[in-house]
Enzyme design. Structure first.
Site, mmCIF file in Angstrom:
data_model
loop_
_atom_site.group_PDB
_atom_site.id
_atom_site.type_symbol
_atom_site.label_atom_id
_atom_site.label_comp_id
_atom_site.label_asym_id
_atom_site.label_seq_id
_atom_site.Cartn_x
_atom_site.Cartn_y
_atom_site.Cartn_z
ATOM 1 N N LYS A 245 -0.375 2.360 -4.389
ATOM 2 C CA LYS A 245 -0.758 3.520 -4.751
ATOM 3 C C LYS A 245 -0.607 3.950 -6.237
ATOM 4 C CE LYS A 245 -2.504 4.934 -0.707
ATOM 5 N NZ LYS A 245 -2.240 3.923 0.173
ATOM 6 N N TYR B 65 -8.096 7.541 10.170
ATOM 7 C CA TYR B 65 -7.624 6.007 10.166
ATOM 8 C C TYR B 65 -6.575 5.890 11.331
ATOM 9 C CZ TYR B 65 -3.786 7.527 6.892
ATOM 10 O OH TYR B 65 -2.544 8.312 6.521
ATOM 11 N N ASN C 177 2.441 -2.749 6.148
ATOM 12 C CA ASN C 177 2.896 -2.227 4.956
ATOM 13 C C ASN C 177 4.302 -1.785 4.851
ATOM 14 O OD1 ASN C 177 2.214 -0.537 2.469
ATOM 15 N ND2 ASN C 177 2.196 1.350 3.892
ATOM 16 N N ASP D 133 7.987 4.894 2.529
ATOM 17 C CA ASP D 133 7.616 5.828 1.226
ATOM 18 C C ASP D 133 7.723 7.264 1.675
ATOM 19 O OD1 ASP D 133 5.474 5.746 2.786
ATOM 20 O OD2 ASP D 133 4.272 5.039 1.160
ATOM 21 N N GLY E 249 0.568 -1.057 0.029
ATOM 22 C CA GLY E 249 0.014 0.004 0.139
ATOM 23 C C GLY E 249 0.916 1.204 0.135
ATOM 24 N N ASP F 134 -8.468 6.454 2.589
ATOM 25 C CA ASP F 134 -7.245 7.291 3.209
ATOM 26 C C ASP F 134 -6.756 8.376 2.293
ATOM 27 O OD1 ASP F 134 -6.650 5.148 1.396
ATOM 28 O OD2 ASP F 134 -4.387 5.038 2.250
ATOM 29 N N ASP F 135 -5.998 9.214 3.030
ATOM 30 C CA ASP F 135 -5.292 10.193 2.291
ATOM 31 C C ASP F 135 -5.981 11.045 1.091
ATOM 32 O OD1 ASP F 135 -3.207 9.277 4.073
ATOM 33 O OD2 ASP F 135 -2.081 7.954 2.181
#
Length: 694
Positions: free
Chosen positions: A56, A177, A271, A243, A25, A132-133
């Site tokens: 992503k 989250y 993740n 990341d 993810g 999310d995000d």
């Protein structure tokens, strides 16, 4: 497989299998199909059971979520889902429509169902919707239909879940989250409470813990969010994710999550790092954690001492993982790791048939032979690239040694009681640096090149950084050649770090205040403000501290007084608007005081000063900063503001008095560029006057 308990606030019973495995993810280059198949093999071997497909940068997962997969893409996904089934891994397909979906538009919901129906035709039976995000704002059309953002998400998620036939595994990732995103907190979050009340009970909720990248996840925090969600969450764990920082890699063990959590969670998915092969430790140690006895009966404790959790030891899990990983490094059964075997009947390629193998003669350099990688090398590698909130033991030791050597560098040259200790610790530091170099060399020659290529940028960077520190310590000890000095006026490009990003960070006032190693000097944030009467005691303290030290071996109290001493000691008050103090996070560390008319101060110590001096330089200034303030710029700014105030009072010039032994302040005033030495009749022998016109 039974469904979880209804939305009564109770966590699911033990009838459903604990979800454990990996979520792909992260932001960045997705893993290859070959790597994912290798992951399924590892998961089966280590007892993990789930893979969540959510890269992503798969455009059709997130940005172009409405688009169906092409025939070629469909074939790849079909093969991937089949490979997961072959290894008893539940393939969970996730889609992230939150960037631009209109929740109230039936065509949008139909597009989402159509996309998941296509993936279901590939053989997938488990799904996930991720929100999310994304920006937590609704478009005008959604605002007319739904009372809240949470209600809009829940409505679509429930509809899709029912359309797919209530699958056994269906995961929902909320926009809030983690606890840090909840307003005002987890228990009072209207968003989470809506999710808990209205999301169908068969849908599981993903949760990252207290933060996006959580240092520790406690039992109490999970019980809290469980009570709000009315179901036990599935942890989406970012402890090994990298990341967000391309200069970091995390090779430490899964830790700071007590095994008592296992019975209180629906599952845990890691993740991990963007690079596939360095994730061996992250996934292996998670598998070890998941196998810990669920009835360990441990208390909810801070996990700083791993012995507090008898069911799981992070260090033992790390050793197990590194031991297995070493065999991967040493394996030559990898593409490009060895020359292809010769076909039957094919003539072997031969060159230089007339010459035998070279053997070095006496006194010549021996032929280079690559040493095999060792378990100690991998332990060192893990220590250097440990976890987001901590360095490994060896890395911490190196930083502590370098900090001590830097702060005690005066003992390196002079023969003092600490000289032997300094040299001994410098030798220890050099040995640790040499171990890093040897580890780098052995890694670079490991047969498995696929792992090496994922690690290479990181180990090159750490080798370079260690090399700079090593050269610096040698210079402190008088062993470095001028060309080896790591910090000079015209360095090679490998002599400084960070590029443009590094330049920007070093220019910001808080650079370095989140370093994991807190002891080395770092850029401080200083505050310059006007002096107030309450500062008098602290100014006197700084004055006494500097007065009792002295330079050149002579305490200042035994030297002739300066005119400004009365000002610093509080016997005379500074002129209005002509007094500043310097603060850091611990308190006052310096001051700059002035008298627009210095004659009363001179008379107080019976210093005879000619009228000509007072005519050109009627004002007096004194600046003092504690030695621990190594950055000269705050003092420069302070005196700049002070001179501006003195000029505003109508003064033509300002002077200061300094002792010749005070090399530090002499250097400071000299480097300002505006102050020049002036001749003042009657000055004691060891006192220098410097002045500047305004």
């Amino acid at each position: 497989m039974s469904k979880p308990a209804s939305a009564t606030g109770q966590a699911p019973t033990g009838t459903r299998r604990f979800i454990s495995g990996v979520v792909e993810g992260f932001y960045g280059r997705p893993w290859t199909m070959e790597q994912r198949t290798e992951l399924f093999q590892r998961e089966q071997k280590w007892g993990l059971n789930t893979y969540l497909y959510a890269p992503k940068d798969d455009y059709k997962h997130r940005m172009y979520w409405r688009d169906l997969y092409s025939d070629q893409e469909a074939e790849q996904l079909r093969a991937l889902i089949s490979a997961a089934k072959q290894h008893n891994v539940d393939f969970v397909y996730a889609v992230s429509p939150g960037l631009d979906i209109t929740f109230s538009n039936p065509r949008e919901v139909s597009a989402l169902k159509r996309k998941l129906d296509q993936v279901r035709q590939f053989g997938c039976r488990s799904f996930s919707l991720l929100f999310d995000d994304i920006e937590p704002e609704m478009c005008p059309a959604d605002q007319q239909t739904f009372s809240s953002f949470a209600e809009a998400q829940v409505s679509v998620t429930n509809a899709v879940y029912q359309h797919l036939g209530d699958p056994d595994t269906f995961l929902f990732c909320p926009t809030d989250y983690c606890a840090a995103f909840c307003t005002p907190n987890v228990l009072q979050s209207s968003y989470l409470n809506t999710v808990g009340e209205k999301l169908l009970p068969g849908i599981d909720v993903l949760w990252t813990g207290p933060k996006v990248v959580s240092h520790k996840i406690s039992v109490a925090s999970i019980e809290e969010v469980t009570s709000v969600l009315k179901r036990a969450p599935v942890i989406w764990d970012n402890i090994h994710a990298n990341d967000y920082d391309p200069q970091r890699l995390f090779l430490g063990p899964f830790k700071d999550r007590p095994t008592e959590l296992i019975s209180r969670l629906r599952g845990v998915l890691t993740n991990p790092n963007c690079e596939f092969y360095p994730n061996f430790v992250a996934i292996h140690s998670l598998a070890t954690w998941c196998r810990a006895p669920a009835d360990g009966g441990q208390k909810d404790v801070e996990m700083g001492d791993e012995e507090q959790d008898s069911s799981y030891s992070p260090q033992k899990a790390l050793t197990l993982a590194l031991t297995d990983w070493l065999q991967e490094f040493l394996s030559t059964d990898q593409p490009g790791a060895r020359l292809p075997k010769e076909s039957p009947g094919e003539e072997p390629m031969q060159t230089d048939l007339g010459e035998s193998s070279y053997v070095p003669g006496a006194g010549e350099n021996p032929l280079y032979t690559a040493e095999p990688l060792t378990l100690e090398d991998l332990k060192l590698l893990s220590d250097l690239f440990y976890l987001p909130y901590e360095h490994g033991p060896t890395a911490r030791s190196m930083l502590q040694q370098l900090d001590w050597l830097k702060n005690n560098r005066g003992d390196a040259a002079a023969e003092t009681d600490k000289t032997a200790e300094w040299r001994s610790r410098a030798k220890q530091f050099d040995d640790m640096c040499e171990a890093v170099v040897k580890m780098f060399n052995r890694l670079s020659n490991a047969p498995n090149r696929r792992i090496l290529y994922d690690l290479y940028n990181y180990i090159c960077d750490i080798k370079s950084g260690v090399g700079l520190a090593r050269a610096y310590v040698k210079t402190l000890g008088g062993q470095g050649r001028p060309s080896a000095q790591p910090m000079n006026q015209d360095p090679e490009p490998w002599g400084f770090r960070g590029g443009l990003s590094g330049e920007f960070q070093r220019m910001l006032p808080c650079h370095g205040n989140r370093d994991l190693f807190r002891h080395p000097p770092m850029t401080e944030v200083y505050c310059i403000r006007l002096y107030c009467p309450e500062d008098k005691t602290e100014v006197q303290r700084i004055f006494r501290e500097m007065k009792s030290g002295g330079e050149g071996g002579v305490p200042l109290m035994m030297q002739p007084p300066l005119i400004c001493d009365s000002l610093s000691a509080g016997d005379l008050s500074p002129s209005p608007q002509c007094a500043l103090v310097l603060e850091d996070e611990t308190g006052l560390v310096g001051y700059a005081l002035a008298l627009t008319d210095a004659k009363p101060a001179a008379a107080k110590i019976q210093r005879a000063v000619s009228d000509a001096v007072f005519r050109d330089f009627p004002s007096l200034v004194t600046v003092q900063v504690l030695p621990r303030v190594t950055d000269p710029s705050p003092a420069r700014r302070m005196i700049g503001r002070l001179l501006s105030s003195i000029r505003s009072s109508g003064s033509r010039g300002v002077f200061c008095e300094l002792r010749q032994s005070d090399k530090r302040m002499l250097d400071f005033y000299t480097k300002l560029g505006s102050f020049r030495p002036v001749q003042v009749a009657g000055l004691p022998q060891d006192i220098i006057a410097m002045a500047t016109s305004l």
